[in-house]
Design an enzyme around this catalytic site. Structure first.
Site, mmCIF file in Angstrom:
data_model
loop_
_atom_site.group_PDB
_atom_site.id
_atom_site.type_symbol
_atom_site.label_atom_id
_atom_site.label_comp_id
_atom_site.label_asym_id
_atom_site.label_seq_id
_atom_site.Cartn_x
_atom_site.Cartn_y
_atom_site.Cartn_z
ATOM 1 N N ASP A 1 1.382 7.758 -5.750
ATOM 2 C CA ASP A 1 2.403 7.905 -6.783
ATOM 3 C C ASP A 1 3.794 7.486 -6.314
ATOM 4 O O ASP A 1 4.476 8.243 -5.633
ATOM 5 C CB ASP A 1 2.434 9.369 -7.242
ATOM 6 C CG ASP A 1 3.392 9.576 -8.392
ATOM 7 O OD1 ASP A 1 3.738 8.586 -9.061
ATOM 8 O OD2 ASP A 1 3.793 10.727 -8.624
ATOM 9 N N ASP B 1 5.848 2.715 -11.217
ATOM 10 C CA ASP B 1 5.212 4.010 -10.981
ATOM 11 C C ASP B 1 3.692 3.887 -10.882
ATOM 12 O O ASP B 1 3.007 3.794 -11.902
ATOM 13 C CB ASP B 1 5.594 4.956 -12.139
ATOM 14 C CG ASP B 1 4.918 6.309 -12.033
ATOM 15 O OD1 ASP B 1 4.465 6.672 -10.924
ATOM 16 O OD2 ASP B 1 4.826 7.009 -13.054
#
Ligand code: NAG
Ligand code: NAG
Ligand code: NAG
Length: 410
Positions: A72, A270
């Site tokens: 992440d 992201d």
């Protein structure tokens, strides 16, 4: 929606306890510019659909135990489901991390870094350092910081086992709309001081660079350090300060190479997000442009397919995005702050998936609908087949087309 997908973009860190200690350890910057630091390369598994995430296996502790982490770049803290005991853990206790007196005290500089820039509050310096992270998809993790060994093999052949701080997550909640993730935790690759990368850099292991290559066939690789950056062909754009996310821009969107009137966009990269999100106006414009094109195609809207908000069906079920890509146009992100033409291409195969029933579904979503307000988020779907480099030393983000199933030569 019955498919699993995540939006791991941290929205806020809740500060629970902090220390009053005045010794705030600053992080490196004292490495000589030419010190020959190596890199760590880790293989990934996972895919955009049906899994909705890319993950990495990391060994922790001595003797080491393997945990699977969702990677992440949209958040900083790394955490793992932890038997302390745990609520909201979907791993059996045997597979959870077990802390053994290795909690980080709230007076530790890393706890200060976690809570930076908020004011410390740590009445008893031996108390645990609490964390809480809330993601944009409404999942959250809460627990205490612990410190343990992470055995890594460097590209230069050396073996290292830095002691790194991460979250022992003993209280998780997952968004009700989706099934809980299958991974043991989240690997926070963000720019913040608590990030694993910042800690690797502090330990003198690698340069302050992280990158990944997500394959459209599934898998790929992740790296820490700068040795895998190709010397040619990489397009670079500055990272925008001051922001904990990897934000780029301003950029304009082109559709089929033509201006759309969408300008001044900021985009967050992201990997914790399965799909790409645009703000409401951008989303509406793109959906209209795609829809207009399809009027003269054999594709029809498939309302019955709930995989994603918009799906199209053909005369017979599709097996691969390659069968429909000719009906769709490429979206181009043109960075307008660059001296040279700096563009990121999003071809149809980087914004469509084929659902289980063989329809083509749009992997571009309305960010305003999920509370992202005006932010635009480039998710896994649009990063497939690209080597993406987040260079925190030069404060820039780079990309180049790449075969992500093969490690680059060094
Ligand atoms: C490999 O690189 C690391 C730093 O990244 C360094 O500490 C180590 O000494 C190097 N090993 C060799 C064999 O050069
Ligand atoms: C992309 O942006 C640059 C910089 O603003 C501009 O010079 C160029 O014309 C744009 N390209 C297209 C195809 O619009
Ligand atoms: C996007 O979401 C916002 C907030 O829910 C909504 O007002 C808007 O109509 C949506 N836009 C489109 C194109 O669906």
């Amino acid at each position: 929606m019955n498919s699993r997908f995540s939006l791991l973009l941290f929205l806020f860190l809740v500060i629970v306890s902090q220390s009053k200690s005045s010794i705030f350890k600053t992080f490196p910057g004292n490495l000589s510019p030419k010190s020959p630091l190596s890199s760590v390369v880790l293989l990934l598994s996972g895919n955009v659909f049906p899994l909705g995430y890319y993950s990495v296996l990391l060994q922790i502790g001595n003797p080491p135990k393997a945990f699977e982490f969702d990677i992440d770049t949209g958040s900083d803290i790394t955490w793992v489901q932890c038997d302390a005991p745990c609520t909201g853990c979907n791993l059996p206790p045997k597979l959870q991390y077990k802390p053994k007196g290795n909690t980080v005290p709230c007076s530790d500089p890393i706890c200060l870094a976690l809570h930076f820039p908020n004011n410390p509050q740590c009445p008893n310096p031996k108390e645990q350092c609490d964390y809480e992270v809330n993601y944009a998809d409404q999942g959250s993790s809460m627990g205490a910081l612990v410190i343990d060994q992470f055995p890594f093999k460097l590209l230069n052949g050396s073996a290292m086992q830095p002691r790194l701080a991460f979250g022992c997550g003993y209280d998780q909640s997952y968004p009700s709309a989706h099934p809980p993730p299958a991974t043991a935790g989240v690997l926070g690759l963000g720019r913040g001081k608590i990030g694993l990368l910042t800690q690797l850099v502090s330990a003198g292991l690698t340069r302050n660079v992280v990158g990944h290559c997500l394959s459209s066939k599934g898998g790929g690789y992740l790296f820490f350090g700068d040795t895998l950056i190709p010397s040619l062909g990489v397009a670079w754009t500055p990272l925008l300060p001051p922001d904990n996310h990897y934000t780029t821009g301003p950029a304009e969107l082109l559709f089929n190479g033509k201006p759309t009137g969408l300008k001044g966009l900021k985009l967050i990269f992201d990997t914790g997000s399965s799909y790409t999100y645009f703000n409401s106006k951008t989303y509406q414009t793109i959906v209209n442009l795609i829809g207009n094109d399809l009027k003269v195609s054999p594709l029809k809207v498939a309302k019955e397919d709930k995989t994603l908000p918009i799906c199209w069906k053909g005369a017979k079920p599709f097996k691969s995005v390659l069968e429909v890509k000719n009906f769709f146009k490429t979206i181009t992100i043109n960075f307008t702050n660059a001296r040279r033409n700096t563009q990121l291409q999003i071809p149809p195969e980087s914004y469509l998936i084929i659902s289980k029933t063989g329809n083509a579904c749009l992997g571009l979503l309305n960010g305003s609908e999920v509370g992202l307000q005006n932010s635009n988020v480039i998710g896994d779907i649009s990063m497939q087949g690209l080597l993406i480099i987040y260079d925190n030393e030069k404060q820039q983000l780079g990309w180049v087309s790449s075969n992500c199933n093969k490690l680059p030569k060094t």
